[in-house]
Design a protein around this motif. Structure first.
Motif, PDB file in Angstrom:
ATOM      1  N   LYS A 195       2.102  20.238 -10.625  1.00  0.00           N
ATOM      2  CA  LYS A 195       3.243  19.340 -10.437  1.00  0.00           C
ATOM      3  C   LYS A 195       2.848  17.901 -10.722  1.00  0.00           C
ATOM      4  CE  LYS A 195       5.654  22.161  -6.999  1.00  0.00           C
ATOM      5  NZ  LYS A 195       6.314  22.166  -5.661  1.00  0.00           N
ATOM      6  N   GLU A 196       3.858  17.066 -10.908  1.00  0.00           N
ATOM      7  CA  GLU A 196       3.603  15.657 -11.139  1.00  0.00           C
ATOM      8  C   GLU A 196       3.284  14.953  -9.819  1.00  0.00           C
ATOM      9  OE1 GLU A 196       6.414  14.928 -15.080  1.00  0.00           O
ATOM     10  OE2 GLU A 196       6.838  13.872 -13.210  1.00  0.00           O
ATOM     11  N   ARG A 197       2.602  13.833  -9.932  1.00  0.00           N
ATOM     12  CA  ARG A 197       2.316  13.033  -8.755  1.00  0.00           C
ATOM     13  C   ARG A 197       3.627  12.513  -8.179  1.00  0.00           C
ATOM     14  NH1 ARG A 197      -2.228   8.522  -9.409  1.00  0.00           N
ATOM     15  NH2 ARG A 197      -3.314  10.419 -10.076  1.00  0.00           N
ATOM     16  N   ALA A 251      -1.786  19.382  -1.397  1.00  0.00           N
ATOM     17  CA  ALA A 251      -1.880  18.517  -2.570  1.00  0.00           C
ATOM     18  C   ALA A 251      -3.136  17.660  -2.468  1.00  0.00           C
ATOM     19  CB  ALA A 251      -0.654  17.607  -2.675  1.00  0.00           C
ATOM     20  N   VAL A 252      -3.436  16.985  -3.552  1.00  0.00           N
ATOM     21  CA  VAL A 252      -4.412  15.904  -3.501  1.00  0.00           C
ATOM     22  C   VAL A 252      -3.642  14.633  -3.151  1.00  0.00           C
ATOM     23  CG1 VAL A 252      -6.106  14.540  -4.759  1.00  0.00           C
ATOM     24  CG2 VAL A 252      -5.898  17.005  -5.207  1.00  0.00           C
ATOM     25  N   TYR A 253      -4.074  13.958  -2.127  1.00  0.00           N
ATOM     26  CA  TYR A 253      -3.406  12.747  -1.657  1.00  0.00           C
ATOM     27  C   TYR A 253      -4.171  11.522  -2.135  1.00  0.00           C
ATOM     28  CZ  TYR A 253      -0.199  15.373   1.264  1.00  0.00           C
ATOM     29  OH  TYR A 253       0.801  16.208   1.702  1.00  0.00           O
ATOM     30  N   TYR A 254      -3.405  10.583  -2.699  1.00  0.00           N
ATOM     31  CA  TYR A 254      -3.985   9.371  -3.247  1.00  0.00           C
ATOM     32  C   TYR A 254      -3.444   8.144  -2.523  1.00  0.00           C
ATOM     33  CZ  TYR A 254      -5.190  12.324  -7.255  1.00  0.00           C
ATOM     34  OH  TYR A 254      -5.683  13.308  -8.071  1.00  0.00           O
ATOM     35  N   CYS A 255      -4.329   7.203  -2.320  1.00  0.00           N
ATOM     36  CA  CYS A 255      -3.964   5.892  -1.809  1.00  0.00           C
ATOM     37  C   CYS A 255      -3.846   4.959  -3.010  1.00  0.00           C
ATOM     38  CB  CYS A 255      -5.048   5.416  -0.854  1.00  0.00           C
ATOM     39  SG  CYS A 255      -4.869   3.746  -0.247  1.00  0.00           S
ATOM     40  N   MET A 264       0.837  -1.198   0.000  1.00  0.00           N
ATOM     41  CA  MET A 264       0.000   0.000   0.000  1.00  0.00           C
ATOM     42  C   MET A 264       0.870   1.245   0.000  1.00  0.00           C
ATOM     43  SD  MET A 264      -2.964  -1.352  -0.047  1.00  0.00           S
ATOM     44  CE  MET A 264      -3.935   0.154   0.153  1.00  0.00           C
ATOM     45  N   GLY A 265       0.444   2.231  -0.768  1.00  0.00           N
ATOM     46  CA  GLY A 265       1.229   3.456  -0.856  1.00  0.00           C
ATOM     47  C   GLY A 265       0.371   4.704  -0.791  1.00  0.00           C
ATOM     48  N   TRP A 266       1.010   5.788  -0.410  1.00  0.00           N
ATOM     49  CA  TRP A 266       0.399   7.115  -0.474  1.00  0.00           C
ATOM     50  C   TRP A 266       1.215   7.972  -1.445  1.00  0.00           C
ATOM     51  CZ3 TRP A 266      -4.171   8.561   1.470  1.00  0.00           C
ATOM     52  CH2 TRP A 266      -4.717   7.840   2.529  1.00  0.00           C
ATOM     53  N   PHE A 267       0.500   8.678  -2.296  1.00  0.00           N
ATOM     54  CA  PHE A 267       1.104   9.596  -3.252  1.00  0.00           C
ATOM     55  C   PHE A 267       0.381  10.933  -3.123  1.00  0.00           C
ATOM     56  CE2 PHE A 267       3.693   6.707  -5.866  1.00  0.00           C
ATOM     57  CZ  PHE A 267       3.232   5.486  -5.405  1.00  0.00           C
ATOM     58  N   ARG A 268       0.970  11.975  -3.682  1.00  0.00           N
ATOM     59  CA  ARG A 268       0.306  13.277  -3.677  1.00  0.00           C
ATOM     60  C   ARG A 268       0.631  14.032  -4.957  1.00  0.00           C
ATOM     61  NH1 ARG A 268       3.656  16.335   1.200  1.00  0.00           N
ATOM     62  NH2 ARG A 268       5.608  16.663   0.048  1.00  0.00           N
ATOM     63  N   GLN A 269      -0.265  14.916  -5.308  1.00  0.00           N
ATOM     64  CA  GLN A 269      -0.067  15.735  -6.497  1.00  0.00           C
ATOM     65  C   GLN A 269      -0.488  17.163  -6.185  1.00  0.00           C
ATOM     66  OE1 GLN A 269      -1.963  14.326 -10.101  1.00  0.00           O
ATOM     67  NE2 GLN A 269      -0.532  15.502 -11.359  1.00  0.00           N
ATOM     68  N   ALA A 270       0.488  18.048  -6.233  1.00  0.00           N
ATOM     69  CA  ALA A 270       0.228  19.468  -6.010  1.00  0.00           C
ATOM     70  C   ALA A 270      -0.141  20.114  -7.338  1.00  0.00           C
ATOM     71  CB  ALA A 270       1.458  20.129  -5.415  1.00  0.00           C
ATOM     72  N   PRO A 271      -0.838  21.254  -7.296  1.00  0.00           N
ATOM     73  CA  PRO A 271      -1.222  21.944  -8.539  1.00  0.00           C
ATOM     74  C   PRO A 271      -0.015  22.246  -9.419  1.00  0.00           C
ATOM     75  CG  PRO A 271      -2.361  22.891  -6.669  1.00  0.00           C
ATOM     76  CD  PRO A 271      -1.355  21.943  -6.106  1.00  0.00           C
ATOM     77  N   GLN A 309      -9.703   7.802  -5.261  1.00  0.00           N
ATOM     78  CA  GLN A 309     -10.130   9.004  -5.969  1.00  0.00           C
ATOM     79  C   GLN A 309      -9.388  10.237  -5.507  1.00  0.00           C
ATOM     80  OE1 GLN A 309     -11.651   7.798  -3.366  1.00  0.00           O
ATOM     81  NE2 GLN A 309     -12.086   9.583  -2.084  1.00  0.00           N
ATOM     82  N   GLY A 310      -8.701  10.131  -4.382  1.00  0.00           N
ATOM     83  CA  GLY A 310      -7.926  11.254  -3.872  1.00  0.00           C
ATOM     84  C   GLY A 310      -8.693  12.080  -2.857  1.00  0.00           C
TER      85      GLY A 310
END
Length: 119
Positions: free
Chosen positions: A43-45, A92-96, A34-41, A111-112
């Motif tokens: 910028k790349e994820r 950022a938008v944080y994604y699982c 399982m991972g967490w990622f984020r994407q700021a306006p 979905q973030g």
């Protein structure tokens, strides 16, 4: 199919804490990394943190090391991201995401959830 649903995002002030949750359903949760990622306006994820399906200590991006803590609850099929001493650059938008034991990429994404840190 594995379904992932994030929750817990919101607006906080710099220096505050927030805990994100990611509830998994549809398949055996314990066999997935399982991972967490984020994407700021604009910028790349980017990678934030991950816990291997084998167990062991979570991995963290240098930018969050010492401030964020990832954990998993196999009974609740949920992973968490505890975020402390938050900074405006954490906005950022944080994604699982989930990756099977034989996969080299994350196959399933939530979905973030939006996290905004004001200065």
């Amino acid at each position: 199919q594995l379904q992932l649903v994030e929750s817990g995002g919101g607006l906080v002030q710099a220096g505050s804490s927030l805990r994100l949750s990611c509830a998994a359903s549809g398949r055996t949760f314990s066999s997935y990394t399982m991972g967490w990622f984020r994407q700021a306006p604009g910028k790349e994820r980017e990678f934030v943190s991950a816990i291997s399906w084998r167990g062991g200590s979570p991995m963290y991006a240098d930018s969050v090391k010492g401030r964020f803590t990832m954990s998993r609850d196999s009974v609740k099929n949920t992973v968490y991201l505890q975020m402390n001493i938050m900074k405006p650059e954490d906005t950022a938008v944080y994604y699982c995401a989930a990756k099977g034991p034989k996969s080299s990429v994350y196959d399933y994404w939530g979905q973030g959830t939006q996290v905004t840190v004001s200065s």
